[in-house]
Design an enzyme around this catalytic site. Structure first.
Site, PDB file in Angstrom:
ATOM      1  N   GLY A 152      20.733   0.427 113.294  1.00  0.00           N
ATOM      2  CA  GLY A 152      20.298  -0.928 114.088  1.00  0.00           C
ATOM      3  C   GLY A 152      21.446  -1.827 113.894  1.00  0.00           C
ATOM      4  N   SER A 153      21.276  -2.833 114.690  1.00  0.00           N
ATOM      5  CA  SER A 153      22.430  -3.779 114.694  1.00  0.00           C
ATOM      6  C   SER A 153      22.452  -4.363 113.416  1.00  0.00           C
ATOM      7  CB  SER A 153      21.927  -4.887 115.643  1.00  0.00           C
ATOM      8  OG  SER A 153      20.896  -5.414 115.471  1.00  0.00           O
ATOM      9  N   GLU A 201      22.569  -3.268 110.530  1.00  0.00           N
ATOM     10  CA  GLU A 201      23.005  -2.509 109.610  1.00  0.00           C
ATOM     11  C   GLU A 201      24.530  -1.950 109.826  1.00  0.00           C
ATOM     12  OE1 GLU A 201      19.369  -2.883 109.767  1.00  0.00           O
ATOM     13  OE2 GLU A 201      19.705  -1.239 110.985  1.00  0.00           O
ATOM     14  N   GLU A 240      12.219   5.938 111.867  1.00  0.00           N
ATOM     15  CA  GLU A 240      12.028   5.563 110.521  1.00  0.00           C
ATOM     16  C   GLU A 240      11.158   6.354 109.593  1.00  0.00           C
ATOM     17  OE1 GLU A 240      12.535   3.515 113.009  1.00  0.00           O
ATOM     18  OE2 GLU A 240      14.255   2.125 112.610  1.00  0.00           O
ATOM     19  N   HIS A 256      16.138  -0.252 109.566  1.00  0.00           N
ATOM     20  CA  HIS A 256      16.575  -1.292 110.512  1.00  0.00           C
ATOM     21  C   HIS A 256      15.327  -2.609 110.221  1.00  0.00           C
ATOM     22  CE1 HIS A 256      18.244  -3.790 113.767  1.00  0.00           C
ATOM     23  NE2 HIS A 256      17.280  -3.380 114.747  1.00  0.00           N
ATOM     24  N   HIS A 274     -11.720  12.612  95.874  1.00  0.00           N
ATOM     25  CA  HIS A 274     -11.816  12.356  97.092  1.00  0.00           C
ATOM     26  C   HIS A 274     -13.079  12.032  97.771  1.00  0.00           C
ATOM     27  CE1 HIS A 274     -10.739  14.265 101.623  1.00  0.00           C
ATOM     28  NE2 HIS A 274     -10.838  12.946 101.511  1.00  0.00           N
ATOM     29  N   GLY A 301      -2.173  11.987 101.095  1.00  0.00           N
ATOM     30  CA  GLY A 301      -3.124  12.168 102.164  1.00  0.00           C
ATOM     31  C   GLY A 301      -2.834  11.933 103.721  1.00  0.00           C
TER      32      GLY A 301
END
Length: 522
Positions: free
Chosen positions: A34-35, A37, A54, A77, A284, A400
């Site tokens: 992205g810009s 980075e 991502e 980004h 769980h 999970g």
């Protein structure tokens, strides 16, 4: 190769960061650019693994970090990219994956004006599912923040960290900081190990319950030695996310359920229970009664302080579980427990069922193949019909959540040379299907095996726990995984008849590069 920079050298933030990355063994970056980075990527000294999304990026990095044993470097980004990645960032946290996440931030000079692509609370956004976050107050502090990030990520219990870096920092001047050499493993206290040895040696029928932390510490051989020295039966802890013990070994007893009553029943024959590298226990659903059988002694060995803090009684010993079990094997007397025999599981009937498919994968897979699993409906049949028999042979998702398995398989394949077999549900695969692009682009040796039952069947199967006869939104009919794969350059086949299964599996396992099988199971 990034040249070494002596401490005190005048340089730029970018070059100092590259030296930090080299020091910690980084050999690639996982990202979707992205810009904010772009300046970071100037002169990048290692390959860039592009993920298209991502969530895929984080999943690949997680698999790579766990399979390589090194920290994986991710670039996201700004806030939007971090948001896309949060589900798999949470999974990396639960997996104890050492992932160093950097995220772009807008230029410091316009931060007071709420600019476009601004992350207002960049360090708060990924919390609490990172070990540490920072946005350095000055550009020249970025290299120090990165050093700290790697050290924290790699210190057990390992996990992801997050550093937000303004876009205009990379070309700023700084002084190269000193690079530490750290030993991060902590041995258990000998007095604590003596207590554990006394517990095991005094037991008539001891049990070891082994979890993900043991595998992360490289404890496969130590577990075998301890089981054989103590005569203990070995159980996999509920939802263990790694291989913990050879499942064809005579001492292997099976997989503990995440239901309190069922787990207690499974452990009922044992009078001493040592849990290593796992909490006591992961549940769980709600349960009642004791956490373990009445009359049994309980102990814990883990490098995670939270496991000890949550211990509901018994003995707790903090320390590296691999070296701890290895030491126990040395100090225990000769085994005196009952003779163990391997689990006996009847072969399934030939049919397009999960059980039969998994049994054929077990029969036909390459000897050193690695299994990456995200097929919740098939986890029980996999336990029965696809035994894991070597160290580094299994990875799954501890959180999970869905969307981890497909990209994680790519990361695992990038970290090691053997064939990776990704066993995925159709619903799971759709969370990160664009990861097939990276699998093809990187030339990974991955067989993507879709157990396609045209539904979120794990959810409909669990509905009975809550008195539901019907769950809306679980019908996934109409998906064509062959076309989805071919559109991204991955060869694919559909299998609908059991007579086609073996040939298709052999084709996939022998291929040079990634393939996908859409297996239409009942």
């Amino acid at each position: 190769m990034t040249p070494a920079l002596p401490a005190g050298t005048a340089t730029t933030v970018r070059d100092a960061a590259f030296a930090v990355f080299a020091h910690w063994g980084v050999d690639r970056m996982f990202g979707n650019p992205g810009s904010t980075e772009l300046p970071m990527l100037k002169g990048l000294p290692f390959p860039y693994v592009q993920g298209l999304n991502e969530a895929v990026v984080l999943g690949m990095a997680d698999g790579y970090a766990r399979a390589s044993g090194r920290a994986a470097l991710v670039n996201l980004h700004s806030a939007a990219g971090t948001g896309h990645a949060l589900g798999n960032l949470f999974t990396a946290w639960k997996n104890n994956a050492p992932v160093v996440v950097t995220a772009g931030q807008q230029a410091r000079s316009i931060l007071p004006f709420d600019p476009f692509l601004f992350a207002e609370r960049a360090t708060e956004f990924p919390r609490p599912y990172v070990k540490w976050t920072a946005e350095p107050a000055r550009a020249e502090d970025v290299p120090l923040a990165l050093i700290r990030a790697f050290a924290i990520a790699l210190t057990p219990p390992m996990g992801p960290v997050f550093v937000s870096i303004p876009v205009d920092d990379w070309d700023r001047p700084c002084t190269m900081p000193a690079l530490p050499s750290l030993t991060t493993r902590t041995a258990a206290d000998p007095a604590g190990l003596a207590q554990l040895a006394a517990l095991l040696s005094g037991a008539r029928n001891p049990a070891l319950v082994l979890g993900t932390g043991l595998a992360n510490a490289g404890g496969w051989n130590a577990a075998i030695a301890c089981a054989e020295a103590s005569g203990a039966a070995v159980w996999a802890a509920p939802y263990a996310a790694r291989e913990v013990f050879p499942e064809d070994h005579p001492h292997f007893a099976g997989f503990l359920p995440a239901w309190r009553e069922r787990l207690r029943d499974a452990l009922q024959p044992h009078d001493a229970i040592l849990v290593a590298g796992a909490p006591v226990f992961t549940w769980h659903v709600e349960g009642t009664g004791p956490f373990w059988p009445d009359g049994a002694a309980l102990a814990l060995l883990s490098d995670d302080p939270q496991h000890g803090a949550a211990l509901p009684g018994g003995i707790g010993v903090l320390g590296d579980p691999a070296s701890g079990l290895a030491e126990l094997a040395k100090i225990l007397p000769q085994p005196h427990g009952p003779v163990r025999s391997p689990r006996q599981i009847a072969a399934p009937e030939p049919a397009m069922s999960a059980a039969h498919v998994l049994s054929r994968i077990a029969a036909l897979r390459p000897a050193e193949a690695v299994i990456v699993e995200e097929a919740p409906t098939a986890r029980g049949p996999m336990h029965d019909h696809l035994p894991i028999t070597h160290a580094g042979g299994f990875y799954t998702c501890a959180s999970g959540g869905l969307g981890h398995g497909l990209p994680a398989a790519i990361g695992v394949a990038l970290a090691q040379p053997d064939r990776v077999i990704a066993i995925l549900g159709d619903g799971s695969a759709m969370y990160a299907i664009q990861g097939l692009y990276a699998a093809r682009d990187e030339g990974t040796q991955v067989s993507f095996v879709i157990l396609n039952n045209r539904a979120y069947a794990a959810l409909t199967g669990f509905a009975g726990e809550f008195g539901l006869n019907h769950v809306p939104g679980c019908d996934l009919g109409g998906l064509d995984f062959v076309q989805l794969a071919q559109a991204q350059g991955v060869p694919a086949r559909r299998v609908e008849q059991v007579g086609q299964l073996d040939e298709a599996l052999c084709w996939s396992f022998a291929a040079d590069g990634p393939t996908l099988l859409d297996l239409r199971i009942a």
